[in-house]
Design a protein around this motif. Structure first.
Motif, PDB file in Angstrom:
ATOM      1  N   MET B   1      -0.938   3.431  -1.017  1.00  0.00           N
ATOM      2  CA  MET B   1       0.118   2.541  -0.567  1.00  0.00           C
ATOM      3  C   MET B   1       0.033   1.206  -1.296  1.00  0.00           C
ATOM      4  O   MET B   1       1.036   0.631  -1.687  1.00  0.00           O
ATOM      5  N   ARG B   2      -1.203   0.727  -1.491  1.00  0.00           N
ATOM      6  CA  ARG B   2      -1.345  -0.547  -2.184  1.00  0.00           C
ATOM      7  C   ARG B   2      -0.902  -0.419  -3.640  1.00  0.00           C
ATOM      8  O   ARG B   2      -0.344  -1.335  -4.212  1.00  0.00           O
ATOM      9  N   LEU B   4       1.430   1.650  -4.719  1.00  0.00           N
ATOM     10  CA  LEU B   4       2.887   1.655  -4.710  1.00  0.00           C
ATOM     11  C   LEU B   4       3.418   0.233  -4.644  1.00  0.00           C
ATOM     12  O   LEU B   4       4.352  -0.128  -5.353  1.00  0.00           O
ATOM     13  N   GLY B   5       2.794  -0.567  -3.785  1.00  0.00           N
ATOM     14  CA  GLY B   5       3.208  -1.960  -3.642  1.00  0.00           C
ATOM     15  C   GLY B   5       3.069  -2.718  -4.951  1.00  0.00           C
ATOM     16  O   GLY B   5       3.972  -3.444  -5.366  1.00  0.00           O
ATOM     17  N   SER B   6       1.930  -2.554  -5.619  1.00  0.00           N
ATOM     18  CA  SER B   6       1.703  -3.258  -6.885  1.00  0.00           C
ATOM     19  C   SER B   6       2.700  -2.827  -7.945  1.00  0.00           C
ATOM     20  O   SER B   6       3.248  -3.659  -8.675  1.00  0.00           O
TER      21      SER B   6
END
Lengths: 323, 249
Positions: B1-2, B4-6
């Motif tokens: 998820m992190r 994807l965020g980046s």
């Protein structure tokens, strides 16, 4: 898109803690064994002259600089251990740090994207800082005040329990200063821990509950604003009178120490206010105003740093010798 | 998820700057226009039927110049963060520095690959209209290889700017590595050194992927040649990442 619950660090865990922090840049010791703590629900002013180590401390708290020694913790954890940092800490380091060709709203958008925050949140914080219109323009044309507002919007984006703001008042107009004071007070009543740095003590008047004063990387004072003001005010009484000489003679005779502040303004030490009123009335000396003297934060700060000068001047001296 | 965020954040950052789109458009136009110009220079006099000249390589020669644009795109993507100070905002939002760098690299690679593909396909399409004997046969290797050259040079720009933290400096150094070394190889007298420079300098080595004729005369075979360029880009990206992680922002 996924939804992340806001405020993942609950307000009660909100704290900032610096423990024995030390950071050297080349030959300069920027932070020298600094320790302090910011509690939830308070606005703590972080004060010191330019170059005192405020920004270095903040950068260490944000994991941007690695300290040589000591710890810089948010909610008891180092910054890199935070899974969703924007939801836990809001930071404003340098309001000028915007790409001039990017629109203000887009700046907040990429920040929101990094944590999967909805675009609705971007619009909410833009409204909160009064930048809905300006955020459609490219940041290159922003005034310093607009940059500060956008920077504060960025800090508030993740609804964090901890806020670190480096000189947020810089460049704001009087209306903006009023606005940010009210905002900080409001955010603190919600239980957030707020650290606000400034090199001007007067900027923190009526805003900060607590003060951490540093000079040359060392702690000078860690005190509640009320205590500091009380100590600086002492038991002085303010007296406004057109008959300055008569009043001075009379009060000095009765055991008071009188100092002249202005043409018709005196401060009296050693006599309580009621006694001053009584003496003047009996002797029929006219006066316009008698009250307890309240020191300004600036005065208190000057008194504080005056004592600290000797203590803080040593490290630079030894640096010179080592050359 | 992190991750994807980046990736999402870096994508938004790139796409919200007009310069990104100008540079990508310039990559497409330069690749296609120079390729077409080179193709128009072919006459039946220098290229009788059957033609012995490597018309595929000639058609794709636009890449030799458009790679400079890709270098700028890569360098700007992090160099501008240092010059404006937004790198600190980036790292407070995404404290994982490898994650930031690899996300930038991934988004840049994707954008350059798309622009490169459009440019390369346009070159080949124009060449079909222009050339008396259009390039035929094995087009897949030179075409995909040319796209990969553009992607790798973008990463080279990103790596150099991460190491130097300065856009202008990294572009200058990158142009030096790409263009000056091949020029030097023409200036040295020793054939051994000429051969070595052709083999190990990133641009001549990488461009060998475009060759379709007379492969035996190449200083380095096509895929190993592209491998040399890839080694430069990935090696420097790794070095940039280590340095990025260790230094204070």
């Amino acid at each position: 898109m996924w939804d992340v619950p806001l405020a993942s660090l609950s307000m009660s865990d909100a704290s900032i803690e610096v423990r024995d922090l030390r950071k050297r840049f080349g030959r300069t010791l920027a932070v020298d064994g600094l320790s302090f703590r910011v509690e939830p629900g308070t606005v703590t002013g972080f004060v010191g002259p330019n170059g005192a180590g405020k920004s270095t401390t903040m950068r260490s708290l944000l994991g941007l600089d690695t300290p040589d020694e000591g710890r810089a913790l948010i909610g008891g954890r180092p910054y890199h251990a935070l899974r969703t940092p924007l939801l836990e800490v809001g930071a404003l380091l340098d309001a000028a740090a915007l790409h001039p060709a990017r629109r203000g709203r887009d700046h907040l958008r990429w920040l929101a994207n990094s944590h999967g925050l909805p675009m609705r949140r971007v619009d909410e914080v833009l409204e909160q800082v009064g930048m809905e219109q300006a955020a459609r323009r490219r940041a290159g044309g922003y005034s310093l005040g607009m940059r500060q507002r956008l920077g504060i919007a960025a800090a508030l984006l993740g609804d964090p329990a901890v806020l670190l703001l480096d000189e947020p008042v810089n460049g704001l107009d009087p209306e903006g200063i009023q606005w940010i004071r009210a905002l900080l007070r409001h955010l603190a009543t919600e239980g957030r821990a707020i650290l606000v740095s400034s090199h001007l003590m007067s900027e923190l008047e009526d805003t900060a509950d607590h003060l951490v004063v540093i000079g040359r990387g060392r702690l000078i004072a860690d005190t509640a604003v009320a205590d500091l003001l009380a100590a600086a005010s002492g038991d002085r009484v303010r007296l406004r009178t057109s008959s300055r000489t008569e009043a001075m003679e009379l009060l000095a005779r009765e055991g008071g120490t009188v100092a002249v502040v202005d043409r018709d303004l005196l401060t009296v030490t050693g006599l309580p206010a009621e006694r001053v009123v009584e003496l003047l009335s009996v002797s029929r000396v006219p006066f316009a105003e008698v009250g307890a003297h309240r020191a300004s934060l600036e005065e208190a700060y000057m008194e504080l740093t005056r004592d600290a000068v000797e203590f803080t001047s040593t490290p630079a001296g030894t640096d010179e010798v080592n050359r | 998820m992190r991750w994807l965020g980046s990736l999402h954040a870096e994508w938004t950052k790139l796409r919200t700057l007009p310069s990104t789109w100008w540079l990508l458009a310039a990559t497409v136009v330069l690749t296609a226009a120079l390729g077409a110009a080179a193709a128009s220079s072919v006459t039946t006099r220098i290229c009788p039927t059957p033609c012995n000249a490597d018309t595929t390589k000639l058609t794709l020669s636009g890449v030799q110049l458009s790679q400079a644009i890709c270098l700028v795109l890569g360098a700007l993507s992090i160099g501008a963060e240092y010059s404006t100070g937004t790198i600190r905002t980036t790292l407070t939002a995404m404290p994982g520095r490898w994650r930031v760098l690899t996300s930038k690299a991934a988004v840049l690679s994707l954008l350059t690959a798309v622009a490169g593909a459009v440019g390369v396909l346009s070159s080949l399409g124009l060449a079909r209209l222009i050339l008396p004997t259009p390039p035929d046969g094995a087009l897949l290797r030179p075409a995909t290889g040319s796209i990969l050259i553009l992607v790798l040079v973008t990463l080279l720009g990103l790596s150099l700017a991460t190491l130097l933290r300065d856009t202008a400096g990294s572009i200058t150094l990158g142009l030096g590595i790409l263009y000056v070394v091949p020029i030097l190889s023409h200036l040295v007298n020793s054939p051994t050194w000429q051969h070595r420079l052709q083999r190990w300098a990133p641009m001549p080595a990488g461009l060998s992927i475009q060759a379709t004729k007379n492969l035996g005369a190449l200083a380095i075979a096509p895929w190993p040649g592209l491998g040399v360029l890839a080694a430069y880009a990935v090696g420097l990206l790794g070095a940039g990442g280590v340095w990025f992680r260790l230094r204070d922002a």
